[in-house]
Design an enzyme around this catalytic site. Sequence first.
Site, PDB file in Angstrom:
ATOM      1  N   GLY A   1      10.774  -3.093   5.764  1.00  0.00           N
ATOM      2  CA  GLY A   1      10.561  -4.334   6.336  1.00  0.00           C
ATOM      3  C   GLY A   1       9.678  -5.354   5.594  1.00  0.00           C
ATOM      4  O   GLY A   1       9.286  -6.414   5.788  1.00  0.00           O
TER       5      GLY A   1
ATOM      6  N   ARG B   1      12.394  -6.604   3.638  1.00  0.00           N
ATOM      7  CA  ARG B   1      12.866  -7.507   4.739  1.00  0.00           C
ATOM      8  C   ARG B   1      13.919  -7.011   5.493  1.00  0.00           C
ATOM      9  O   ARG B   1      14.578  -7.983   6.248  1.00  0.00           O
ATOM     10  CB  ARG B   1      12.635  -9.007   4.277  1.00  0.00           C
ATOM     11  CG  ARG B   1      11.620  -9.458   3.510  1.00  0.00           C
ATOM     12  CD  ARG B   1      10.300  -9.169   4.311  1.00  0.00           C
ATOM     13  NE  ARG B   1      10.149 -10.024   5.310  1.00  0.00           N
ATOM     14  CZ  ARG B   1       9.113 -10.165   6.466  1.00  0.00           C
ATOM     15  NH1 ARG B   1       8.119  -9.292   6.227  1.00  0.00           N
ATOM     16  NH2 ARG B   1       8.995 -10.906   7.349  1.00  0.00           N
TER      17      ARG B   1
ATOM     18  N   ASP C   1      12.298   4.980   4.192  1.00  0.00           N
ATOM     19  CA  ASP C   1      11.370   3.992   4.893  1.00  0.00           C
ATOM     20  C   ASP C   1      10.267   3.854   3.811  1.00  0.00           C
ATOM     21  O   ASP C   1       9.924   4.597   2.986  1.00  0.00           O
ATOM     22  CB  ASP C   1      10.893   4.310   6.158  1.00  0.00           C
ATOM     23  CG  ASP C   1       9.934   3.320   6.674  1.00  0.00           C
ATOM     24  OD1 ASP C   1      10.134   2.088   6.383  1.00  0.00           O
ATOM     25  OD2 ASP C   1       9.080   3.682   7.415  1.00  0.00           O
TER      26      ASP C   1
ATOM     27  N   GLU D   1      -6.564  -6.698   0.790  1.00  0.00           N
ATOM     28  CA  GLU D   1      -7.751  -7.339   1.059  1.00  0.00           C
ATOM     29  C   GLU D   1      -8.949  -6.522   1.401  1.00  0.00           C
ATOM     30  O   GLU D   1     -10.073  -6.566   1.094  1.00  0.00           O
ATOM     31  CB  GLU D   1      -7.507  -8.389   2.251  1.00  0.00           C
ATOM     32  CG  GLU D   1      -7.141  -9.509   1.915  1.00  0.00           C
ATOM     33  CD  GLU D   1      -6.815 -10.599   2.994  1.00  0.00           C
ATOM     34  OE1 GLU D   1      -7.409 -10.349   4.152  1.00  0.00           O
ATOM     35  OE2 GLU D   1      -6.394 -11.699   2.687  1.00  0.00           O
TER      36      GLU D   1
ATOM     37  N   ARG E   1      -1.227  -1.857  -9.063  1.00  0.00           N
ATOM     38  CA  ARG E   1      -0.944  -3.311  -8.564  1.00  0.00           C
ATOM     39  C   ARG E   1      -1.946  -4.446  -8.870  1.00  0.00           C
ATOM     40  O   ARG E   1      -3.098  -3.812  -8.836  1.00  0.00           O
ATOM     41  CB  ARG E   1      -0.878  -3.303  -6.946  1.00  0.00           C
ATOM     42  CG  ARG E   1       0.089  -2.332  -6.416  1.00  0.00           C
ATOM     43  CD  ARG E   1       0.055  -2.249  -5.144  1.00  0.00           C
ATOM     44  NE  ARG E   1       0.192  -3.635  -4.228  1.00  0.00           N
ATOM     45  CZ  ARG E   1       0.679  -3.625  -2.861  1.00  0.00           C
ATOM     46  NH1 ARG E   1       0.657  -2.412  -2.252  1.00  0.00           N
ATOM     47  NH2 ARG E   1       0.707  -4.867  -2.542  1.00  0.00           N
TER      48      ARG E   1
ATOM     49  N   ASP F   1      12.983   3.004  12.374  1.00  0.00           N
ATOM     50  CA  ASP F   1      13.529   3.891  11.514  1.00  0.00           C
ATOM     51  C   ASP F   1      14.771   4.592  12.206  1.00  0.00           C
ATOM     52  O   ASP F   1      15.775   5.365  11.607  1.00  0.00           O
ATOM     53  CB  ASP F   1      12.802   4.953  10.780  1.00  0.00           C
ATOM     54  CG  ASP F   1      11.919   4.171   9.606  1.00  0.00           C
ATOM     55  OD1 ASP F   1      12.053   3.216   8.989  1.00  0.00           O
ATOM     56  OD2 ASP F   1      10.654   4.428   9.974  1.00  0.00           O
TER      57      ASP F   1
END
EC number: 7.6.2.1
Length: 1220
Positions: A754, A855, A434, A568, A672, A885
């Site tokens: 996800g 996803r 995961d 953010e 990033r 998971d």
Amino acid sequence: MGRTGGRRRDRLRWSKLYTFNCFRSSATAEAAAGPSAVGGSAVGGPGFTRVVHCNDSAVHRRKPFKYPTNYISTTKYNVLTFLPKAIFEQFRRVANLYFLLTAILSLTPVCPFSAVSMIAPLAFVVGLSMLKEGVEDWRRFMQDMKVNNRKVFVHKGDGEFEYRHWEDLAVGDVVKVEKDQFFPADLLLLSSSYEDGICYVETMNLDGETNLKVKRSLEVTLPLEEDESFKDFGGVIRCEDPNPSLYTFIGNLEYERQIYAIDPFQILLRDSKLRNTSFIYGVVVFTGHDSKVMQNSTESPSKRSTIEKKMDFIIYILFTVLVLISLISSIGFAVRIKYDLPNWWYLQPEKSNKLDDPTRPALSGIFHLITALILYGYLIPISLYVSIELVKVLQAHFINQDIHMFDEDTGNTAQARTSNLNEELGQVHTILSDKTGTLTCNQMDFLKCSIAGVSYGVGSSEVEIAAAKQMASGDDDQDIHVQDVWENNEDEIQLVEGVTFSVGKTRKSSIKGFSFEDDRLMEGNWTKEPNSSMVLLFFRILALCHTAIPEVNEATGTLTYEAESPDEGAFLVAAREFGFEFFKRTQSSVFVREKFASSNGPIEREFKVLNLLEFNSKRKRMSVILKDEDGQILLFCKGADSIIFERLAKNGRVFEPDTSKHLNDYGEAGLRTLALSYRVLDESEYSSWNAEFLKAKTTIGPDRELQLERVSDLIEKDLILVGATAVEDKLQKGVPQCIDRLAQAGLKIWVLTGDKMETAINIGYACSLLRQGMRQICLSIATGDQVAQDANKAAKESLMLQIANGSQMVKLEKDPDAAFALVIDGKALTFALEDDMKHMFLNLAIECASVICCRVSPKQKALVTRLVKEGIGKTTLAIGDGANDVGMIQEADIGVGISGVEGMQAVMASDFSISQFRFLERLLVVHGHWCYKRIAQMICYFFYKNIAFGLTIFYFEAFAGFSGQSVYDDWFMLLFNVVLTSLPVISLGVFEQDVSSEICLQFPALYQQGPNNLFFDWYRILGWMANGLYSSLAIFFLNICIFYDQAIRSGGQTADMAAVGTTMFTCIICAVNMQIALTMSHFTWIQHLFVWGSVGTWYLFIIVYGSALRSRDNYQILLEVLGPAPLYWAATLLVTAACNIPYLIHISYQRSCNPLDHHVIQEIKYLKKDVEDQTMWKRERSKARQRTKIGFTARVDAKIKHIRGKLHKKAPSLTIHTVS
């Protein structure tokens, strides 16, 4: 428990701002749309039969409903199933079935031993194993109870709420969930503390995403805002039946004689968490195992290790040998009975019976076959399973007590929740991980930025520091280990002559989310920059282009931000530190406190929010349209650089070349990035656009999103580039190093998350599963306008073509250093996992260096894990920390749960639990390697000693005319496995170390001995069996030859059967214990005590036993018969040497001419060459790593090439500064 004050009116009506994810039509439109708006025509049909009476849970406990309770269980057993299931588990083992058969036969006259001696060991073995299973399952039960006993407010009637346990909830109950609590069941959202029924939900336990999701209630239920309002509340929900789909929901609410369509935005799923919202009211729709998260879970499987399965096959072989020699014995017995017994007058029985009747030799032979099957049963050791169980429990204890896997922050240690799979840890081929909470700790650090073509920020990322330090070592062969990069903290690194990389002492930033260092922008110095107006715009974009909410910490008075994404949050912290503090949001405005923008001191500015164009994976950008205090309308936009650059105006590209270069540099440093831009709008243009936007926003139907996207594109153009941000994704401590070592150990790593594809790719870069220059094969399906059937067919054809093209690309690649990465999203994965395509997909994935699935639902995680497990046919390990998971953790050969802060569902379903991902390295590379080798050697040795012992019984029986006579006393045979040879083999399984833990970590390629099955392949197994066969021949025939006609007593008497049997047994005890001493690589006082103590115990036993009258023929056998005879001691030494010299020759030849990796390391350590010859030691360390295309080492190597290329173009006086 009533609530006073009502809903706080200063809260925001977010539905006025949100467009894509949180649109709500008017109540009239809802009512008009009815069920058909969301496929409601299906409600009431097959698959859509659920009926929920709101606020009337009692009706659902009766027929025809009888919905399940909210009680959940992840255990393998319950009170009723424990005995049958646990007994079934035990008798899945072939050896246990054999011993069950012999225990039954021991009740008949043909058994050479007493029934108790056969039944008691079996009962002990099976009982002990069942007890261990029961204890482990009890722990799972207790963890289930912790979840079931959580409390939540439930409406008990008359507008009053009370606390109830989760397990007591029923369908139809109205519940009140407060901030930071988990939802106890699947709920329909009725209202929230926000005025328009909005609430924020964290779904990390379901899909791994940390971004907060916005949910909204129906307009009609908004008045249900206080406890008292539920006094007369009632309604009926008709919806879909329980299913595992997390992202869909179809249903209707019948309320006040109207029908309202329900969609997924009104559904709150169990195990997601309420965030940034004071409270919500909801009605329970699905409970317990009907809830979507439990529908995604699978039944706790019974897992068996590869070695244990192979051991069953070996048991089959030994059983075949047992039957074969028993047949030989029975045939020999029948022949002797028929032809020789009549002539042996001195052996005639007083009463003839069918067991030895010369007139019926065939029948006697059949009865003797049963006797022989029991007599030679020592070929199949019953104590093997007991010893393995005990060894595994002790191994698990050492794993639990390993101080190097103790997490100081949480106080958690590693836990082996089941000890059945210890050795599997050493044979892992593929890791499926995961992302969120497993690899990342959900924290971004603002590190660098580019403004108006100028790069700011002198800090360096971990990738840059590691590359500089490794490059400074002057060695291209990666002799410096990745761990050394973090341990070596020099102030300055010499790259080449005259070129230095200044690091400074590593220190942590005191401000969470902000590691930026550059005096040019700090403390208002940015006002002195040439492009200060662009810097001002840059800071304002950071402070204004977001959807976050500021919250004041009442204890400290400081501001914290509840943001939808970690990025953010980092941007807002950065803006605050630069002097632009976002401190307030109202219904239509945001307020920023600008500290240095004016010479008059801090100024509070208000910006009116006109529109918010949200981020999604297709748009890859977000925009906000504002009106400042001067009436100027501004559009601020941030997004992926490729998206922003193609929307720039001709006069907005001034800084594009420099910004692009900086973005590439940031990407190579593992950061990033986002590009920032703006546009000034005139009033007329905005007014006409806004009218069209409002029209699209109020559209009802499938075209709504397409219309919104089209209209958004009209305004998000002709942008002016301002700059770019670079944040470092804060992985969990030690993740890059761990992944690097696992890659060097030869393990394949897949990430199943996800998250959106962009987020997953960024994480891939951050943890070095992806790197610059790696070719990405992205498999995805575009959303088309076709009808469902045509769309599916087109999607499958498109995906098949993409897979074929990717496979062709890999096949045609001629560069051996080229690396490919496969990235696939959930929609594409749905088709890729179908039977006609899954093998194509798997073959492509195997050829790629890393695989990232985005996803994905929990069910898909489990299906991917099953595909890898069955398709590759090698051991898989799944690791995760959330309820999403559980499926893959249970499906994998080994499931590892991370005991983080987000619940214990993954841990409850796991086989092993650790508190951080980095501990997986030690769990596999150290404990996995040790446990595999220990168990493999232990089993091989067990078969060796039992073959050596068991065959001597057969030889003597043949020598004695197939009479069924054993040469050994019954007590000798009972004690052989239980006492005299048990402790040495247990010490081998618990304490053996071919190399130390430090060496395991320094030489990760040693781990490949497990996946390659070096110590439990057929060559080694048959070799040990052959060694046992040779030893049995040597022990029997040497002793027979020595004692056949030799006098052993002073009176001239020759040896009788008791003397020969005792001497042979002494030789067996000495030979097998000497053999295990030669096998061991690591000795402590415990091994010495057990090995030599076992030999001493034999002599002590024969003295004590020989003193007892019931010893019959063995009375005083050692003190009076064998002890005084030199021949006895000489035979013992000769036979022991003869049994072990071949093994000694073999191991000497192997170490000299064909050494294994650990042999070389053992010799280096023994001769202390690791201290005296560092060059050789480094060279050996470098050679003992699997060549890999992923991980920190591969990435650093690529960075070194990049730095060296740049250095050739720069002056030798260059100095690179960094502070970290």
